[in-house]
Design a protein around this motif. Structure first.
Motif, PDB file in Angstrom:
ATOM      1  N   PRO A 177       0.829  -1.209   0.000  1.00  0.00           N
ATOM      2  CA  PRO A 177       0.000   0.000   0.000  1.00  0.00           C
ATOM      3  C   PRO A 177       0.866   1.262   0.000  1.00  0.00           C
ATOM      4  O   PRO A 177       1.961   1.280   0.564  1.00  0.00           O
ATOM      5  N   TRP A 178       0.370   2.317  -0.613  1.00  0.00           N
ATOM      6  CA  TRP A 178       1.064   3.610  -0.603  1.00  0.00           C
ATOM      7  C   TRP A 178       0.510   4.431   0.551  1.00  0.00           C
ATOM      8  O   TRP A 178      -0.697   4.477   0.773  1.00  0.00           O
ATOM      9  N   ARG A 179       1.414   5.082   1.259  1.00  0.00           N
ATOM     10  CA  ARG A 179       1.015   5.830   2.448  1.00  0.00           C
ATOM     11  C   ARG A 179       1.322   7.313   2.274  1.00  0.00           C
ATOM     12  O   ARG A 179       2.361   7.687   1.735  1.00  0.00           O
ATOM     13  N   PHE A 180       0.403   8.128   2.775  1.00  0.00           N
ATOM     14  CA  PHE A 180       0.550   9.586   2.718  1.00  0.00           C
ATOM     15  C   PHE A 180       0.094  10.175   4.046  1.00  0.00           C
ATOM     16  O   PHE A 180      -0.477   9.476   4.892  1.00  0.00           O
ATOM     17  N   ARG A 181       0.340  11.458   4.204  1.00  0.00           N
ATOM     18  CA  ARG A 181      -0.165  12.184   5.365  1.00  0.00           C
ATOM     19  C   ARG A 181      -0.913  13.421   4.890  1.00  0.00           C
ATOM     20  O   ARG A 181      -0.386  14.210   4.101  1.00  0.00           O
ATOM     21  N   GLU A 182      -2.145  13.562   5.372  1.00  0.00           N
ATOM     22  CA  GLU A 182      -2.933  14.769   5.128  1.00  0.00           C
ATOM     23  C   GLU A 182      -3.149  15.430   6.476  1.00  0.00           C
ATOM     24  O   GLU A 182      -3.979  15.000   7.267  1.00  0.00           O
ATOM     25  N   GLY A 183      -2.356  16.463   6.754  1.00  0.00           N
ATOM     26  CA  GLY A 183      -2.374  17.059   8.075  1.00  0.00           C
ATOM     27  C   GLY A 183      -1.821  16.074   9.081  1.00  0.00           C
ATOM     28  O   GLY A 183      -0.705  15.583   8.945  1.00  0.00           O
ATOM     29  N   GLU A 184      -2.622  15.736  10.090  1.00  0.00           N
ATOM     30  CA  GLU A 184      -2.207  14.762  11.100  1.00  0.00           C
ATOM     31  C   GLU A 184      -2.711  13.361  10.794  1.00  0.00           C
ATOM     32  O   GLU A 184      -2.450  12.437  11.556  1.00  0.00           O
ATOM     33  N   GLU A 185      -3.444  13.203   9.710  1.00  0.00           N
ATOM     34  CA  GLU A 185      -4.044  11.912   9.400  1.00  0.00           C
ATOM     35  C   GLU A 185      -3.191  11.122   8.419  1.00  0.00           C
ATOM     36  O   GLU A 185      -2.633  11.677   7.466  1.00  0.00           O
ATOM     37  N   LEU A 188       3.261  15.008  -5.189  1.00  0.00           N
ATOM     38  CA  LEU A 188       2.529  14.922  -3.913  1.00  0.00           C
ATOM     39  C   LEU A 188       3.445  15.240  -2.734  1.00  0.00           C
ATOM     40  O   LEU A 188       3.409  14.584  -1.691  1.00  0.00           O
ATOM     41  N   ASN A 189       4.253  16.279  -2.901  1.00  0.00           N
ATOM     42  CA  ASN A 189       5.262  16.613  -1.896  1.00  0.00           C
ATOM     43  C   ASN A 189       4.654  16.989  -0.548  1.00  0.00           C
ATOM     44  O   ASN A 189       5.247  16.712   0.500  1.00  0.00           O
ATOM     45  N   SER A 190       3.486  17.615  -0.574  1.00  0.00           N
ATOM     46  CA  SER A 190       2.861  18.055   0.676  1.00  0.00           C
ATOM     47  C   SER A 190       2.226  16.907   1.449  1.00  0.00           C
ATOM     48  O   SER A 190       1.753  17.103   2.570  1.00  0.00           O
ATOM     49  N   PHE A 191       2.199  15.733   0.853  1.00  0.00           N
ATOM     50  CA  PHE A 191       1.539  14.580   1.481  1.00  0.00           C
ATOM     51  C   PHE A 191       2.536  13.468   1.805  1.00  0.00           C
ATOM     52  O   PHE A 191       2.134  12.331   2.044  1.00  0.00           O
ATOM     53  N   ARG A 192       3.825  13.800   1.836  1.00  0.00           N
ATOM     54  CA  ARG A 192       4.824  12.765   2.089  1.00  0.00           C
ATOM     55  C   ARG A 192       4.618  12.121   3.461  1.00  0.00           C
ATOM     56  O   ARG A 192       4.410  12.812   4.455  1.00  0.00           O
ATOM     57  N   PRO A 193       4.713  10.781   3.537  1.00  0.00           N
ATOM     58  CA  PRO A 193       4.505  10.084   4.811  1.00  0.00           C
ATOM     59  C   PRO A 193       5.746  10.175   5.687  1.00  0.00           C
ATOM     60  O   PRO A 193       6.792  10.694   5.278  1.00  0.00           O
ATOM     61  N   GLN A 194       5.631   9.651   6.899  1.00  0.00           N
ATOM     62  CA  GLN A 194       6.762   9.633   7.819  1.00  0.00           C
ATOM     63  C   GLN A 194       7.898   8.754   7.315  1.00  0.00           C
ATOM     64  O   GLN A 194       9.046   8.936   7.680  1.00  0.00           O
ATOM     65  N   GLY A 195       7.588   7.804   6.497  1.00  0.00           N
ATOM     66  CA  GLY A 195       8.601   6.878   6.002  1.00  0.00           C
ATOM     67  C   GLY A 195       8.376   5.484   6.550  1.00  0.00           C
ATOM     68  O   GLY A 195       7.596   5.266   7.477  1.00  0.00           O
TER      69      GLY A 195
END
Length: 321
Positions: free
Chosen positions: A202-210, A259-266
């Motif tokens: 799965p691909w993971r992203f972050r939108e704000g704190e979510e 999608l630079n603004s949605f990069r996940p924690q890693g």
């Protein structure tokens, strides 16, 4: 009878399921493991192994003896390893499995400095994406990205690997860049297959704190992340991988982050080790080395929001070489 040698032979027979394989693995003459095992059984007065023409199986006494013998041998190894450790360098063979891309891009260039620091340690690296086989491959440890696949393993965190979502300039010119993770439904993707499940990761992203999870829809999927990078570089679609795998492609312009603004924690990187084994000093210093190496790599390859040129969607790199 050499009790410690007998324990080592018995445990290797139990692990490999073959007297012949155990003799070969330990460097003994053919039939030596069988003779040592018979002597051990006579000494104990119990049968440890049930033998058939095709297989070996531990008896109930054999399973109990294996558990205690393994702990005794681990304690002996740790005792020998720690006595005088302040004056003596760690030593011995260390076999570690690590994903091929990580081995090539990060570990291999740094290993000479580890050997320079610990010249009595011999390191064998098995570059594989598959789940580790600690018994068959005689592994001391495995470096694994993602969730721990087996509850009988202990895991020490190395740190997080930065993750980027990328595509080739040609693909973006033809299809446009996604604005939000949900836009992936309208794009071709290059997925990476999980070595644990065989399904796309799965691909993971972050939108704000979510945290947001999106499944890549294909049409391409590879077990090898390096193959996925090659396909994405030739216009195969969007791809999400650890940043070290696409560092050179981004610098050369063959891939562009999106999608630079949605990069996940890693993704979490861990060193796995069988729970029933104690860690020798050679493995402990290697773990410390990997943790320091990962942090050094993160500092070198870190890409902050200030590095992105929003006009062209490409990074302006200025890392140390």
């Amino acid at each position: 009878m050499d009790h410690l040698r007998a324990m080592r032979v018995f445990l290797r027979v139990a692990e490999l399921g073959s007297l012949t394989a155990a003799s070969e693995d330990l460097g003994y003459a053919k039939g030596a493991a069988s003779a040592i095992l018979k002597e051990l059984e006579r000494h104990l007065g119990v049968q440890l192994v049930e033998r058939t023409t095709r297989s070996l199986r531990l008896t109930e006494d054999g399973r109990a003896y294996a558990e205690r013998a393994r702990k005794i041998l681990d304690d002996v190894t740790m005792l020998e390893d720690d006595i005088g450790s302040a004056e003596r360098s760690p030593r011995g063979l260390l076999r570690v499995q690590i994903p091929p891309g990580l081995a090539r891009a990060i570990l291999a260039p740094a290993l000479p400095s580890f050997i320079e620091t610990y010249p009595e340690v011999e390191v064998h690296i098995l570059s594989r994406n598959s789940l580790p086989d600690f018994v068959g491959d005689r592994l001391d440890a495995a470096v694994f990205a993602g969730e721990v696949p087996d509850r009988d393993l202990t895991a020490r965190s190395v740190g997080r690997l930065p993750v980027l979502t990328v595509a080739s300039p040609a693909y973006l010119a033809a299809r446009g860049a996604p604005k939000v993770p949900a836009d992936l439904a309208n794009h071709a993707t290059v997925a990476i297959l999980s070595s644990a499940t065989g399904a796309p990761v799965p691909w993971r992203f972050r939108e704000g704190e979510e945290a947001v999870v999106q499944m890549p829809g294909g049409p391409l999927a590879f077990e090898s992340a390096e193959a996925g990078v090659a396909a994405a570089s030739r216009g195969g679609g969007l791809l999400q991988v650890a940043s070290y795998l696409v560092y050179n492609e981004i610098r050369s312009g063959r891939l562009v982050p999106v999608l630079n603004s949605f990069r996940p924690q890693g993704v979490e990187l861990r060193i796995l080790h069988p729970r029933h084994r104690l860690k020798p000093r050679k493995l402990r210093v290697f773990e410390d080395f990997l943790i320091e190496l990962n942090e050094t790599t993160r500092r070198k390859w870190r890409i902050s929001e200030a590095d992105w040129d929003p006009a062209i969607g490409a990074p302006t790199f200025s890392p140390s070489e």
